[in-house]
Design an enzyme around this catalytic site. Structure first.
Site, PDB file in Angstrom:
ATOM      1  N   HIS A 187       0.907  -1.297   0.581  1.00 50.55           N
ATOM      2  CA  HIS A 187      -0.134   0.217   0.189  1.00 50.55           C
ATOM      3  C   HIS A 187       1.327   1.389  -0.139  1.00 50.55           C
ATOM      4  O   HIS A 187       1.301   1.621   1.162  1.00 50.55           O
ATOM      5  CB  HIS A 187      -1.079  -0.034   1.326  1.00 50.55           C
ATOM      6  N   ASN A 188       1.331   1.688  -1.258  1.00 51.18           N
ATOM      7  CA  ASN A 188       2.155   2.447  -0.962  1.00 51.18           C
ATOM      8  C   ASN A 188       1.612   3.784  -2.498  1.00 51.18           C
ATOM      9  O   ASN A 188       1.170   2.680  -3.531  1.00 51.18           O
ATOM     10  CB  ASN A 188       3.763   2.246  -1.555  1.00 51.18           C
ATOM     11  N   ALA A 189       2.678   4.515  -3.084  1.00 47.40           N
ATOM     12  CA  ALA A 189       2.310   5.928  -3.905  1.00 47.40           C
ATOM     13  C   ALA A 189       2.531   4.390  -4.746  1.00 47.40           C
ATOM     14  O   ALA A 189       1.513   5.023  -6.355  1.00 47.40           O
ATOM     15  CB  ALA A 189       3.338   6.461  -4.018  1.00 47.40           C
ATOM     16  N   VAL A 190       2.963   3.568  -5.332  1.00 46.15           N
ATOM     17  CA  VAL A 190       3.212   2.424  -6.339  1.00 46.15           C
ATOM     18  C   VAL A 190       1.625   2.012  -6.997  1.00 46.15           C
ATOM     19  O   VAL A 190       1.332   2.047  -8.326  1.00 46.15           O
ATOM     20  CB  VAL A 190       4.306   1.714  -6.636  1.00 46.15           C
ATOM     21  N   HIS A 191       1.951   1.408  -6.030  1.00 53.04           N
ATOM     22  CA  HIS A 191       0.171   0.889  -6.125  1.00 53.04           C
ATOM     23  C   HIS A 191      -0.607   1.853  -6.409  1.00 53.04           C
ATOM     24  O   HIS A 191      -1.606   1.174  -7.310  1.00 53.04           O
ATOM     25  CB  HIS A 191       0.029  -0.157  -4.458  1.00 53.04           C
ATOM     26  N   HIS A 227      -7.006   6.644  -3.134  1.00 48.31           N
ATOM     27  CA  HIS A 227      -8.095   5.693  -2.586  1.00 48.31           C
ATOM     28  C   HIS A 227      -7.422   4.751  -1.197  1.00 48.31           C
ATOM     29  O   HIS A 227      -8.479   4.528  -0.596  1.00 48.31           O
ATOM     30  CB  HIS A 227      -7.939   4.305  -3.750  1.00 48.31           C
ATOM     31  N   ASP A 228      -5.810   5.684  -1.413  1.00 45.14           N
ATOM     32  CA  ASP A 228      -5.118   4.604  -0.071  1.00 45.14           C
ATOM     33  C   ASP A 228      -4.472   5.139   0.696  1.00 45.14           C
ATOM     34  O   ASP A 228      -3.143   5.155   0.728  1.00 45.14           O
ATOM     35  CB  ASP A 228      -4.526   3.119  -0.613  1.00 45.14           C
ATOM     36  N   ASP A 337      -8.312  -1.883  -8.559  1.00 44.91           N
ATOM     37  CA  ASP A 337      -7.691  -2.104  -6.800  1.00 44.91           C
ATOM     38  C   ASP A 337      -7.530  -3.407  -7.008  1.00 44.91           C
ATOM     39  O   ASP A 337      -7.025  -3.043  -5.886  1.00 44.91           O
ATOM     40  CB  ASP A 337      -8.816  -1.615  -6.066  1.00 44.91           C
ATOM     41  N   GLN A 388      -2.826 -15.846  -2.660  1.00 44.23           N
ATOM     42  CA  GLN A 388      -3.524 -15.769  -4.132  1.00 44.23           C
ATOM     43  C   GLN A 388      -4.462 -16.645  -4.564  1.00 44.23           C
ATOM     44  O   GLN A 388      -5.766 -16.544  -5.232  1.00 44.23           O
ATOM     45  CB  GLN A 388      -2.368 -15.743  -4.781  1.00 44.23           C
TER      46      GLN A 388
END
Length: 463
Positions: A187-191, A227-228, A337, A388
């Site tokens: 959950h970072n800026a790349v996501h 969104h995150d 998402d 997964q």
């Protein structure tokens, strides 16, 4: 010389602002009036990473979430931050020389220009489903969210249409990127950049491209980028069971999603990005932005999916209707998402490893503080493959099957194709998947009721 001096002053001013600013959250009072409060989120903390304990909270709440997933740098390696500073300083020198009309004196700019050139070439194919966001992030020196979002807003003509001030827009995007915890494995800026790129792909689908207004597109891109926002790297159940102040603030309901939304609104107001719009339009953007972000709460997955399925069964979705268009935007954001399992294997595998790393780290923290270990967070009881496979089976497949019914295009079929191949690849890595014991044969039948709730119980960990 005058322009160069102004540019240098602006650069110094921006750096000072970013070093001094604090984080943002909001509070809904009993009468539902949103009061936006600047929280003291000190960026420079002790190496231990602890704050004074909040009264009535679990001791774990003293941990600084911004250092939660940080890893010690190995000896002998050059810190990534130092490299970023080198490139940033180099860019500053190059831009200053260009503004003064001076020739290039330092051959190092060639490397930097080469990286920027490759990033620009990638943006020409930003609508490709094979877009490698990891490579793009490296080429943009860790600024993928800023570069990509700005490019898309410009590509759709939204900057000119809504008369957005360029300085305010850049400041808003930089602050958004800054408020993501890049120590988080997932959950970072790349996501956020990856979700924004996926949202762009969906906005270009024929049904949406022919129906969505510029206002809808603006909302969709902003919601994807924010969104995150300020995600702490742990899920909602963790915040609730540790009596975190955010859980109390939002009454244990869509805790993270509410925080992401309010943080985004806080930045919109701080930068005054929409100050040129009428007040009612600005408030409408804030409300609808919240509606989109709140839809990403994975614990409400079945609610949205059931409603979507009903619309498709009755064939009553009318994209000329504003509320129906907004609902489709919600579903598009939900797909964006959690679209990682639908990407090509080389990209999907990296995302799977990152999100599971974040899961297992939360489980390790829960063990350390003798808390109940959240489902899927126990590294001793789960593997990347098992996590997964369950997520794909009970969350991703049902959603993307319905999306393909709504938008039966080449992209939808490509996503379902990758999903099937990726699931097969993970299954091949899972030893138990090849077992033929009686217990193994009885599992699928029993699993139809429980695993979906087990996966959904993660709150918004995956979202």
């Amino acid at each position: 010389m005058g322009i160069a001096l102004i540019w240098s002053i602006i650069t110094i001013l921006f750096r000072w602002i970013f070093s001094k600013r604090r984080g943002a959250i909001s509070y809904d009072s009993s009468d539902q009036t949103a009061l936006y409060i600047r929280m003291l989120d000190v960026r420079v903390r002790s190496q231990v990473g602890f704050e004074p304990e909040r009264r009535g909270s679990h001791p774990y709440l003293g941990v600084d979430f911004r250092t939660l997933h940080s890893r010690a740098e190995s000896a002998g390696t050059i810190p990534a931050r130092r490299i970023r500073r080198l490139f940033s300083f180099q860019r500053h020198l190059l831009s200053s020389r260009l503004l003064r009309g001076a020739p290039h004196l330092n051959p190092l700019h060639i490397l930097d220009e080469d990286y920027c050139g490759q990033a620009k070439c990638m943006l020409e194919k930003v609508g490709s489903w094979n877009f490698d966001i990891f490579l793009f992030d490296r080429l943009t020196n860790g600024n993928s969210l800023v570069f990509l979002t700005f490019n898309l807003l410009n590509q759709y003509g939204l900057i000119e249409l809504f008369q957005l001030d360029m300085v305010k827009l850049r400041r808003f995007l930089v602050l958004v990127q800054e408020d993501y915890h890049n120590q988080n494995p997932y959950h970072n800026a790349v996501h956020a950049a990856d979700v924004t790129q996926a949202m762009h792909c969906y906005l270009r689908e024929p049904k949406l491209a022919q129906s969505l207004t510029s206002f809808d597109i603006l909302l969709g891109l902003l919601a994807a980028a924010t969104h995150d926002l300020d995600h702490p790297g742990v899920n909602q159940p963790f915040l609730i069971k540790t009596n975190h102040y955010l859980a109390a603030l939002y009454r244990n309901t869509s805790v993270l999603e509410n925080h992401h939304w309010r943080s985004a609104v806080g930045l919109l107001r701080e930068t005054e990005l929409f100050s040129n719009l009428p007040a009612e339009d600005s408030l409408s953007i804030e409300r609808q932005l919240g509606s989109l972000i709140l839809a990403t709460d994975i614990s409400r997955q079945n609610e949205y999916l059931s409603r979507f399925r009903t619309h498709l069964d009755e064939n009553d979705l009318c994209l000329g209707n504003a509320s129906h268009r907004h609902f489709v935007l919600q579903m598009a954001l939900k797909c964006a998402d959690i679209c990682n399992p639908c990407r090509p294997w080389e990209l999907s595998k990296q995302w799977s490893e990152k999100v599971t790393d974040e899961f297992f780290h939360q489980g390790d923290i829960e063990k350390k503080y003798k808390l109940e270990i959240s489902p899927l967070c126990d590294s001793e009881a789960n593997t990347i493959a098992s996590v997964q496979i369950g997520f794909m089976t009970y969350v991703v497949e049902p959603l993307f099957a319905e999306w393909a019914r709504f938008s039966d295009t080449r992209l939808s079929q490509t996503m379902l194709g990758h999903l099937g191949l990726n699931k097969a690849s993970w299954s091949a890595m899972e030893p138990e998947a090849s077992g033929s014991s009686e217990e193994g044969e009885s599992e699928p039948g029993r699993a139809t009721d429980e695993p979906s709730s087990r996966v959904l119980s993660q709150g918004s960990q995956e979202s």
